[in-house]
Design an enzyme around this catalytic site. Structure first.
Site, short mmCIF file in Angstrom:
data_model
loop_
_atom_site.label_atom_id
_atom_site.label_comp_id
_atom_site.label_asym_id
_atom_site.label_seq_id
_atom_site.Cartn_x
_atom_site.Cartn_y
_atom_site.Cartn_z
N LYS A 62 -24.17 -48.48 -6.74
CA LYS A 62 -22.92 -49.06 -6.22
C LYS A 62 -23.04 -49.66 -4.83
O LYS A 62 -22.50 -50.73 -4.56
CB LYS A 62 -21.82 -47.99 -6.22
CG LYS A 62 -21.43 -47.59 -7.61
CD LYS A 62 -20.76 -46.24 -7.61
CE LYS A 62 -20.98 -45.52 -8.91
NZ LYS A 62 -22.34 -44.93 -9.03
N SER A 80 -21.33 -38.61 -3.66
CA SER A 80 -21.25 -40.08 -3.63
C SER A 80 -19.86 -40.56 -3.20
O SER A 80 -19.57 -41.73 -3.24
CB SER A 80 -21.58 -40.66 -5.00
OG SER A 80 -20.68 -40.16 -5.98
N SER A 111 -25.08 -67.85 26.19
CA SER A 111 -26.20 -66.97 26.51
C SER A 111 -25.85 -66.19 27.76
O SER A 111 -25.12 -66.66 28.61
CB SER A 111 -27.45 -67.83 26.75
OG SER A 111 -28.32 -67.16 27.63
N GLU A 117 -26.64 -68.47 12.10
CA GLU A 117 -27.87 -67.66 12.11
C GLU A 117 -27.65 -66.32 11.43
O GLU A 117 -28.52 -65.81 10.72
CB GLU A 117 -28.34 -67.45 13.55
CG GLU A 117 -28.87 -68.73 14.19
CD GLU A 117 -29.07 -68.59 15.69
OE1 GLU A 117 -29.97 -69.25 16.22
OE2 GLU A 117 -28.32 -67.86 16.35
N GLN A 142 -26.52 -43.43 -9.66
CA GLN A 142 -25.49 -43.29 -8.63
C GLN A 142 -25.77 -44.24 -7.46
O GLN A 142 -24.87 -44.59 -6.71
CB GLN A 142 -25.45 -41.84 -8.14
CG GLN A 142 -24.37 -41.55 -7.14
CD GLN A 142 -24.18 -40.06 -6.96
OE1 GLN A 142 -23.66 -39.38 -7.83
NE2 GLN A 142 -24.63 -39.54 -5.84
N ASN A 170 -24.85 -71.46 21.23
CA ASN A 170 -25.73 -71.07 20.12
C ASN A 170 -24.99 -70.95 18.80
O ASN A 170 -23.87 -70.45 18.76
CB ASN A 170 -26.38 -69.72 20.43
CG ASN A 170 -27.27 -69.79 21.66
OD1 ASN A 170 -27.89 -70.82 21.93
ND2 ASN A 170 -27.30 -68.72 22.43
N ASN A 200 -19.97 -40.13 -17.36
CA ASN A 200 -20.90 -41.23 -17.60
C ASN A 200 -20.19 -42.48 -18.12
O ASN A 200 -20.49 -43.60 -17.69
CB ASN A 200 -21.99 -40.81 -18.58
CG ASN A 200 -22.85 -39.70 -18.02
OD1 ASN A 200 -22.72 -39.34 -16.84
ND2 ASN A 200 -23.72 -39.14 -18.84
N THR A 244 -37.84 -85.66 3.03
CA THR A 244 -38.72 -84.80 2.22
C THR A 244 -39.82 -84.36 3.20
O THR A 244 -40.19 -85.14 4.08
CB THR A 244 -39.35 -85.54 1.02
OG1 THR A 244 -40.13 -86.62 1.52
CG2 THR A 244 -38.30 -86.08 0.07
N HIS A 245 -40.26 -83.15 3.06
CA HIS A 245 -41.24 -82.58 4.02
C HIS A 245 -40.70 -82.64 5.45
O HIS A 245 -41.49 -82.75 6.40
CB HIS A 245 -42.59 -83.29 3.94
CG HIS A 245 -43.10 -83.48 2.55
ND1 HIS A 245 -43.86 -82.54 1.89
CD2 HIS A 245 -42.89 -84.48 1.66
CE1 HIS A 245 -44.13 -82.97 0.67
NE2 HIS A 245 -43.54 -84.15 0.49
N LYS A 270 -26.09 -72.87 27.30
CA LYS A 270 -26.30 -72.64 25.87
C LYS A 270 -25.02 -72.56 25.05
O LYS A 270 -24.02 -72.01 25.49
CB LYS A 270 -27.07 -71.33 25.65
CG LYS A 270 -28.52 -71.37 26.06
CD LYS A 270 -29.34 -72.39 25.31
CE LYS A 270 -29.78 -71.92 23.94
NZ LYS A 270 -30.75 -70.84 23.98
N TYR A 318 -28.01 -41.95 -19.33
CA TYR A 318 -27.66 -41.84 -17.91
C TYR A 318 -28.68 -41.00 -17.15
O TYR A 318 -29.17 -39.99 -17.64
CB TYR A 318 -26.26 -41.20 -17.75
CG TYR A 318 -25.87 -41.03 -16.29
CD1 TYR A 318 -25.26 -42.07 -15.59
CD2 TYR A 318 -26.15 -39.85 -15.60
CE1 TYR A 318 -24.93 -41.93 -14.25
CE2 TYR A 318 -25.82 -39.71 -14.25
CZ TYR A 318 -25.22 -40.75 -13.59
OH TYR A 318 -24.90 -40.62 -12.26
N1 ARG Z 1 -21.27 -39.94 -9.27
C1 ARG Z 1 -21.91 -40.27 -10.51
C2 ARG Z 1 -22.44 -41.71 -10.47
O1 ARG Z 1 -21.95 -42.47 -9.68
C3 ARG Z 1 -20.93 -40.17 -11.63
C4 ARG Z 1 -21.55 -39.84 -12.92
C5 ARG Z 1 -22.06 -38.46 -12.91
N2 ARG Z 1 -22.66 -38.10 -14.17
C6 ARG Z 1 -23.53 -37.11 -14.26
N3 ARG Z 1 -24.02 -36.92 -15.43
N4 ARG Z 1 -23.89 -36.42 -13.21
O2 ARG Z 1 -23.33 -42.06 -11.19
#
Ligand code: ARG
Length: 483
Positions: free
Chosen positions: A340, A38, A292, A305, A337, A300, A125, A170-171, A298, A332
């Site tokens: 993010k 990751s 364009s 958009e 993972q 735009n 974790n 409205t509408h 044009k 966990y």
């Molecule tokens: N890279 C993991 C994550 O973003 C970190 C936590 C890993 N924990 C584990 N028990 N493998 O979730």
């Protein structure tokens, strides 16, 4: 089966050399290494990871698990790593799957044995949970400030357009005349509520989760209050299982981002319409438009958009978090993972959208004459006419019916309402007098609105004062300092 595809770097340096392979007889495969890494995503956590580690270090020291000289060494090591990060010289090493292991490995490389004590009483974790919270809190501040910037521009634009009148719709049909300021400030209200949503997400992220261990808590006397104080968390989480399992704060932040994107998208849609030849209500500065490749005439509204277009992926980012978590048993699970990327992507998209949209609002010109021209169709005053008869004593339903008949007559005779003679009006009701002709005026109509929050010019003026105070307050408190 498609051919194996592993990037070159990974081929050489997979993360087999890992901290956590003690119990295994065999290495993980290259494919597994590549699939589970990751680092490309969580490298953004680098500075927060160090911050978290420094707080953990103080707690380890207080618990007597680390000696003073070891603490100093570890701090020195982190100082060097921070510098490497700032100078873009840190080697993000693909042999290690995530940012946590990358930084810890580098620390040990720099300072040796003392570094190996740092992970005492901690799990990745709780480490990833606290990093993510620090990251989200920081992003909320950045987005919050961008949002304040847009709110300021909206109020300024409204201030300059209190006496710009246009049909309210409205509408998508002419409904009643409104002030352009009132229309713009409707968006101010939405963005202000979004600001509150950000604040709420901040409150959810503001629990210190470090010291929760893998899930059951830590075996050592880790002073979590101390860690919270060092890291600026308002509260210490109360359940270690919840601490490592919960991602509500990320979802709430993503929800706030999605609502901002949604409101921006709606506003963009409206400006795109207003920019069409059919409306011709706005002039968007050249720098936010493109031509364009084939049609020379044009201009735009591409930026608008694209903001509208990107909203789809922002919302899907929110959905992906909901779906990621919906069936996860406590505590966990590695699925987490995946939490993010949608947050990071959305935060960046919404930030850029806010910044560019703010500049568009700052420089956009509203074509007042074209707007007022649309009020020429005086059927838009029909509601005011109904009110007129109510003021002369008629029940509203009756008055509505009479004005409906007048409108129908005007359509049949192809005669504007303001051109119908008073004698003809009197055929519909003898309550009509010459003052009926006063009604066919936008300002008159707008100022006849009496309720709090209406489009009357007085009401708009008061709101603008309130908004200016509110913005100052939000700027000073940043609300986010609520603990
Ligand atoms: N890279 C993991 C994550 O973003 C970190 C936590 C890993 N924990 C584990 N028990 N493998 O979730």
């Amino acid at each position: 089966m498609p051919p194996k595809k592993i990037n070159k770097e990974n081929e050489k340096n997979n993360n087999k050399e890992n901290f956590v392979r003690g119990r295994f007889k065999e290495d993980i495969s290259d494919l597994t290494a590549d699939f589970t890494a990751s680092l490309d995503i969580d490298k953004k956590f680098a500075e927060f990871d160090i911050e978290g580690s420094l707080a953990h270090l103080e707690a380890l020291f207080k618990a007597g698990l680390i000696k003073e000289n070891e603490k100093d060494k570890i701090k020195e090591g982190f100082f060097i790593i921070s510098k490497e990060l700032k100078l873009n010289k840190f080697n993000f090493d693909k042999r290690y799957e995530d940012i946590h292991i990358n930084i810890e490995k580098r620390l040990i490389e720099l300072i040796g044995a003392a570094g190996e004590k740092l992970h005492t009483g901690r799990s990745r974790n709780d480490q990833v949970s606290v990093d993510f919270r620090l990251y989200v809190k920081n992003e909320i501040k950045i987005i919050g400030e961008a949002l304040i910037g847009l709110r300021i521009e909206l109020v300024k634009k409204a201030q300059g357009n209190i006496e710009t009148f246009l049909p309210g719709y409205t509408h998508l049909q002419h409904a009643q005349p409104v002030s352009l300021a009132h229309h713009l400030l409707a968006y101010y209200e939405m963005f202000t509520r979004d600001f509150i949503k950000l604040n709420n997400a901040y409150i959810s992220a503001d629990w210190l989760t470090l010291g929760s261990g893998a899930l059951a808590g830590a075996d050592f006397n880790i002073d979590r209050e101390l860690e919270a104080k060092i890291l600026g968390f308002g509260k210490v989480s109360r359940n270690s299982i919840d601490s490592v399992s919960d991602r509500d704060f990320a979802i709430e932040f993503n929800f706030a981002l999605s609502m901002i994107a949604l409101h921006l998208s709606r506003f963009c849609e409206e400006l795109i319409l207003w920019n069409s030849q059919e409306f011709d209500f706005v002039d968007i500065k050249d720098e936010f438009t493109t031509g364009s490749s084939i049609m020379p005439q044009k201009k735009n509204p591409d930026v608008l958009e694209l903001i509208r277009g990107k909203t789809g992926s922002v919302i899907s980012g929110l959905l992906s978090l909901f779906i990621m978590i919906k069936s996860l048993p406590l505590a966990y699970n590695r699925d987490m993972q995946e939490d993010k990327k949608p947050v990071m992507d959305n935060s960046e998209t919404v930030y850029k959208s806010l910044e560019i949209f703010k500049d568009i609002i700052k420089t956009i010109e509203f074509k007042k004459n074209n707007m007022i021209l649309q009020l020429d169709d005086d059927a838009i005053y029909a509601t005011d006419m109904a009110t007129y008869l109510v003021n002369k004593g008629l029940p509203f339903r009756k008055s509505h019916e009479i004005i409906g008949n007048v409108v129908s007559y005007s359509k049949d005779k192809n005669k504007k309402l303001s051109k119908i003679k008073i004698n003809d009006y009197k055929k519909f009701s003898n309550l009509f007098e010459n003052d009926i002709y006063d009604l066919f005026d936008a300002k008159h109509s707008i100022n006849s609105k009496k309720t709090y929050g209406s489009t009357s010019l007085d009401s708009i003026g008061k709101m603008i004062n309130d908004y200016n105070d509110e913005i100052k307050q939000d700027e000073n408190n940043k609300m986010f300092f609520v603990k």
